[in-house]
Design an enzyme around this catalytic site. Structure first.
Site, mmCIF file in Angstrom:
data_model
loop_
_atom_site.group_PDB
_atom_site.id
_atom_site.type_symbol
_atom_site.label_atom_id
_atom_site.label_comp_id
_atom_site.label_asym_id
_atom_site.label_seq_id
_atom_site.Cartn_x
_atom_site.Cartn_y
_atom_site.Cartn_z
ATOM 1 N N HIS A 20 72.464 -18.537 -46.435
ATOM 2 C CA HIS A 20 72.836 -17.408 -45.577
ATOM 3 C C HIS A 20 73.865 -16.535 -46.287
ATOM 4 O O HIS A 20 74.888 -17.031 -46.750
ATOM 5 C CB HIS A 20 73.438 -17.923 -44.252
ATOM 6 C CG HIS A 20 72.395 -18.356 -43.271
ATOM 7 N ND1 HIS A 20 72.603 -18.364 -41.924
ATOM 8 C CD2 HIS A 20 71.124 -18.803 -43.453
ATOM 9 C CE1 HIS A 20 71.510 -18.781 -41.292
ATOM 10 N NE2 HIS A 20 70.600 -19.059 -42.206
ATOM 11 N N TYR B 83 78.358 -15.221 -33.898
ATOM 12 C CA TYR B 83 79.573 -15.699 -33.218
ATOM 13 C C TYR B 83 79.913 -14.680 -32.136
ATOM 14 O O TYR B 83 79.989 -13.487 -32.420
ATOM 15 C CB TYR B 83 80.742 -15.767 -34.196
ATOM 16 C CG TYR B 83 80.719 -16.917 -35.173
ATOM 17 C CD1 TYR B 83 79.948 -16.866 -36.327
ATOM 18 C CD2 TYR B 83 81.486 -18.060 -34.953
ATOM 19 C CE1 TYR B 83 79.935 -17.920 -37.231
ATOM 20 C CE2 TYR B 83 81.485 -19.116 -35.856
ATOM 21 C CZ TYR B 83 80.709 -19.039 -36.990
ATOM 22 O OH TYR B 83 80.700 -20.088 -37.879
ATOM 23 N N PRO C 98 85.833 -26.297 -34.869
ATOM 24 C CA PRO C 98 84.632 -26.017 -35.671
ATOM 25 C C PRO C 98 84.313 -24.525 -35.827
ATOM 26 O O PRO C 98 83.397 -24.162 -36.528
ATOM 27 C CB PRO C 98 83.518 -26.743 -34.924
ATOM 28 C CG PRO C 98 84.055 -27.029 -33.579
ATOM 29 C CD PRO C 98 85.524 -27.074 -33.682
ATOM 30 N N LYS D 291 84.675 -25.560 -41.074
ATOM 31 C CA LYS D 291 85.462 -26.077 -42.197
ATOM 32 C C LYS D 291 85.550 -27.598 -42.257
ATOM 33 O O LYS D 291 85.891 -28.151 -43.303
ATOM 34 C CB LYS D 291 86.888 -25.500 -42.125
ATOM 35 C CG LYS D 291 86.954 -24.020 -42.423
ATOM 36 C CD LYS D 291 86.517 -23.731 -43.857
ATOM 37 C CE LYS D 291 85.971 -22.324 -44.028
ATOM 38 N NZ LYS D 291 84.857 -22.273 -44.964
ATOM 39 N N TYR E 290 85.558 -17.809 -45.106
ATOM 40 C CA TYR E 290 84.392 -18.462 -44.522
ATOM 41 C C TYR E 290 83.536 -19.107 -45.617
ATOM 42 O O TYR E 290 83.081 -20.257 -45.461
ATOM 43 C CB TYR E 290 83.554 -17.446 -43.738
ATOM 44 C CG TYR E 290 82.546 -18.071 -42.802
ATOM 45 C CD1 TYR E 290 81.297 -18.495 -43.268
ATOM 46 C CD2 TYR E 290 82.824 -18.266 -41.450
ATOM 47 C CE1 TYR E 290 80.373 -19.085 -42.419
ATOM 48 C CE2 TYR E 290 81.893 -18.859 -40.596
ATOM 49 C CZ TYR E 290 80.676 -19.251 -41.092
ATOM 50 O OH TYR E 290 79.751 -19.838 -40.255
HETATM 51 P P1 FAS Z 1 83.562 -39.019 -39.616
HETATM 52 O O1 FAS Z 1 84.289 -39.141 -38.296
HETATM 53 O O2 FAS Z 1 82.312 -38.240 -39.695
HETATM 54 O O3 FAS Z 1 83.211 -40.494 -40.165
HETATM 55 C C1 FAS Z 1 84.144 -41.556 -40.060
HETATM 56 C C2 FAS Z 1 83.352 -42.852 -40.069
HETATM 57 O O4 FAS Z 1 84.290 -43.934 -40.057
HETATM 58 C C3 FAS Z 1 82.481 -43.008 -38.834
HETATM 59 O O5 FAS Z 1 81.161 -43.341 -39.210
HETATM 60 C C4 FAS Z 1 83.155 -44.138 -38.055
HETATM 61 O O6 FAS Z 1 82.222 -44.954 -37.359
HETATM 62 C C5 FAS Z 1 83.838 -44.918 -39.155
HETATM 63 N N1 FAS Z 1 84.988 -45.700 -38.682
HETATM 64 C C6 FAS Z 1 85.936 -45.312 -37.787
HETATM 65 N N2 FAS Z 1 86.822 -46.312 -37.612
HETATM 66 C C7 FAS Z 1 86.442 -47.350 -38.415
HETATM 67 C C8 FAS Z 1 86.939 -48.651 -38.667
HETATM 68 N N3 FAS Z 1 88.031 -49.092 -38.056
HETATM 69 N N4 FAS Z 1 86.269 -49.432 -39.544
HETATM 70 C C9 FAS Z 1 85.156 -48.987 -40.175
HETATM 71 N N5 FAS Z 1 84.618 -47.763 -39.971
HETATM 72 C C10 FAS Z 1 85.258 -46.963 -39.104
HETATM 73 N N6 FAS Z 1 82.538 -29.774 -38.657
HETATM 74 C C11 FAS Z 1 81.969 -28.606 -39.014
HETATM 75 O O7 FAS Z 1 82.189 -28.144 -40.145
HETATM 76 N N7 FAS Z 1 81.134 -27.928 -38.126
HETATM 77 C C12 FAS Z 1 80.856 -28.433 -36.868
HETATM 78 O O8 FAS Z 1 80.123 -27.840 -36.092
HETATM 79 C C13 FAS Z 1 81.422 -29.664 -36.471
HETATM 80 N N8 FAS Z 1 81.141 -30.211 -35.238
HETATM 81 C C14 FAS Z 1 81.737 -31.406 -34.886
HETATM 82 C C15 FAS Z 1 81.485 -32.020 -33.624
HETATM 83 C C16 FAS Z 1 82.101 -33.230 -33.262
HETATM 84 C C17 FAS Z 1 81.811 -33.871 -31.897
HETATM 85 C C18 FAS Z 1 82.991 -33.853 -34.148
HETATM 86 C C19 FAS Z 1 83.692 -35.152 -33.742
HETATM 87 C C20 FAS Z 1 83.244 -33.276 -35.390
HETATM 88 C C21 FAS Z 1 82.615 -32.055 -35.769
HETATM 89 N N9 FAS Z 1 82.833 -31.460 -37.016
HETATM 90 C C22 FAS Z 1 82.275 -30.291 -37.401
HETATM 91 C C23 FAS Z 1 83.680 -32.070 -37.955
HETATM 92 C C24 FAS Z 1 82.877 -33.141 -38.642
HETATM 93 O O9 FAS Z 1 81.723 -32.597 -39.179
HETATM 94 C C25 FAS Z 1 83.800 -33.796 -39.611
HETATM 95 O O10 FAS Z 1 84.496 -32.837 -40.384
HETATM 96 C C26 FAS Z 1 83.081 -34.755 -40.514
HETATM 97 O O11 FAS Z 1 82.347 -35.650 -39.719
HETATM 98 C C27 FAS Z 1 84.145 -35.445 -41.352
HETATM 99 O O12 FAS Z 1 83.566 -36.515 -41.934
HETATM 100 P P2 FAS Z 1 84.395 -37.860 -42.143
HETATM 101 O O13 FAS Z 1 85.747 -37.536 -42.665
HETATM 102 O O14 FAS Z 1 83.494 -38.745 -42.918
HETATM 103 O O15 FAS Z 1 84.644 -38.454 -40.674
HETATM 104 C C1 PHB Z 2 76.616 -25.636 -36.649
HETATM 105 O O1 PHB Z 2 75.548 -25.169 -37.084
HETATM 106 O O2 PHB Z 2 76.693 -26.774 -36.093
HETATM 107 C C2 PHB Z 2 77.876 -24.823 -36.792
HETATM 108 C C3 PHB Z 2 77.875 -23.708 -37.605
HETATM 109 C C4 PHB Z 2 79.047 -22.966 -37.732
HETATM 110 C C5 PHB Z 2 80.182 -23.354 -37.037
HETATM 111 C C6 PHB Z 2 80.173 -24.478 -36.219
HETATM 112 C C7 PHB Z 2 79.017 -25.223 -36.093
HETATM 113 O O3 PHB Z 2 81.323 -22.616 -37.143
#
Ligand code: FAS
Ligand code: PHB
Length: 389
Positions: free
Chosen positions: A72, A200, A292, A296, A384
């Site tokens: 994109h 957005y 989000p 980032k 961005y």
């Molecule tokens: P994660 O949380 O993905 O992974 C951590 C892992 O550690 C998990 O699998 C967990 O089960 C494990 N863990 C936890 N405790 C443990 C323990 N005690 N022992 C062993 N394992 C354990 N980012 C964006 O850029 N765009 C988005 O739209 C977006 N939407 C999101 C929506 C939600 C609901 C959430 C919660 C996050 C969102 N994020 C988004 C952010 C997300 O993408 C994170 O930045 C990304 O998952 C980060 O990855 P990790 O650091 O690996 O953490």
């Molecule tokens: C998504 O595609 O999940 C998405 C994209 C951009 C954002 C947040 C979420 O800023």
């Protein structure tokens, strides 16, 4: 068991770090509390920076990313019934890629399985020990059997609710936090995207975001109340509310359909400083959270992993701890830039319940300035697409 680096968490941070360490000949074990199926079931990020694409290529997961990822070159900001395109390619020479976190996780899992490096799924009661010594240990329970891993370093990649950050003494760590007075209701549906690029939306009824996972699968979000539950949002109500927030052209283009996944995520800004304690190094959501809005979260996890994998490779090649000693400051410098941008995008685009008439007028004035100012659009674009590592 003995290894060089024990990684806690098999989300994007842990899996990407594991792959980059493997590529540098550094032994590592990943411990994940959940099953692989559960990790894959989480629908999260959707958009990655060029730096993250480059790291995934280095990690050995390029084929499907380039085959299925959507490049994109801009986004649109919608307000007052109009849309303003932000042209990344013209303003920065860069682009972003739409490729879901679920697919990234799947690709990294598959790549790791070909290396034979162990990932211990459903590892229960994980605990960290002697993290300030030169021989830290990880204890866990697998299939009812207690076990221990001796290692040189521990990478805390276990997310915001993980144990790694929690084990750092309060006196040794400082946290910064802002909790937002609303959440995001997210829907995944096998319906064609509303537009070719992300939209957005700033609307008096609340924020909305039209994203996608492919040309046939949409990822849609609307701002919702902190007390809202999924049950409050049957599909029909979601689609009607989304249409009310979109401009007339986008509202007319919407194809509705059943939601495949529906979830509400709270929004928060959070940073833990430092991202290191003894031989424990934090990466990704374990150390920081961004709303989000600026896409980032996953991209910051990638830059943390880039810095940490480089520092560990330097240590094992030269025994120098120079990069390990500067890891936290280096990672946090980029984290705070993303925190600021994500806060700014969130402030610009959402309805804040406590906002006065003055606040809303100032917000509208900033959107109108953005619509006509190339320098303002360039500032948004370069944040961005991702600031340099
Ligand atoms: P994660 O949380 O993905 O992974 C951590 C892992 O550690 C998990 O699998 C967990 O089960 C494990 N863990 C936890 N405790 C443990 C323990 N005690 N022992 C062993 N394992 C354990 N980012 C964006 O850029 N765009 C988005 O739209 C977006 N939407 C999101 C929506 C939600 C609901 C959430 C919660 C996050 C969102 N994020 C988004 C952010 C997300 O993408 C994170 O930045 C990304 O998952 C980060 O990855 P990790 O650091 O690996 O953490
Ligand atoms: C998504 O595609 O999940 C998405 C994209 C951009 C954002 C947040 C979420 O800023």
């Amino acid at each position: 068991m003995r290894t060089q680096v024990a990684i806690i968490g098999a989300g994007p941070s842990g899996l990407l770090l594991g792959q980059l360490l493997q590529k540098n000949g550094i032994d590592n074990v990943i411990l994940e509390q959940r099953s692989g199926e559960y990790v894959l079931s989480r629908v999260r990020a959707g958009l990655i920076e060029e730096g993250t694409v480059g790291l995934l290529e280095r990690a050995g997961v390029r084929a499907r990313l380039h085959r299925e990822g959507l490049v994109h070159e801009g986004i649109e900001i919608s307000f007052g019934g109009r849309r303003q395109r932000i042209d990344f390619r013209r303003l920065t020479g860069k682009a972003v890629t739409v490729y879901g976190q679920t697919e990234i996780t799947r690709d990294l899992m598959e790549a790791r399985s070909t290396t034979g490096a162990p990932t211990l799924y459903e590892a229960a009661a994980v605990s960290l020990h002697d993290i300030t010594s030169e021989r830290p240990r990880v204890r866990y329970r697998k299939d009812g059997v207690e076990a221990e891993i001796q290692c040189d370093f521990i990478a805390g990649c276990d997310g915001f609710h993980g144990i790694s950050r929690q084990i750092i003494p309060e006196a040794a760590i400082r946290t910064y936090e802002r909790v937002y007075p609303f959440g995001w209701l997210g829907v995944l549906s096998d319906t064609p995207p509303v537009s070719q690029e992300l939209i957005y939306v700033n609307h008096e009824r609340g924020f909305a975001l039209c994203s996608m996972r492919s040309q046939t699968r949409s990822r849609l979000y609307i701002q919702c109340g902190l007390d809202d539950n999924i049950e409050d949002w049957p599909d029909e109500r979601f689609w009607e509310e989304l249409k009310l927030r979109l401009d007339s052209v986008a509202a007319a283009a919407i194809v509705t359909g059943p939601s495949m996944e529906k979830s509400i995520a709270p929004l928060r800004s959070f940073v833990a400083d430092p991202m290191r304690f003894g031989r424990l190094f934090l990466a990704g959501d374990a150390a920081h959270i961004v709303p989000p809005t600026g896409a980032k979260g996953l991209n910051l996890a990638a830059s943390d992993v880039y810095y940490l994998s480089q520092a560990l490779a330097e240590f094992y090649e030269t025994k120098s701890t120079r990069s390990l000693d500067t890891y936290s400051a280096r990672a946090l410098a980029r984290v705070w830039q993303a925190e600021r941008f994500s806060w700014w995008m969130t402030r610009l685009l959402h309805c804040f319940p406590q906002d006065t008439g003055f606040d809303r007028k100032v917000q509208r004035a900033e959107l109108e300035y953005l619509a006509r100012s190339v320098p303002a659009q360039t500032a948004l674009a370069e944040n961005y697409v991702g600031l340099p590592y």
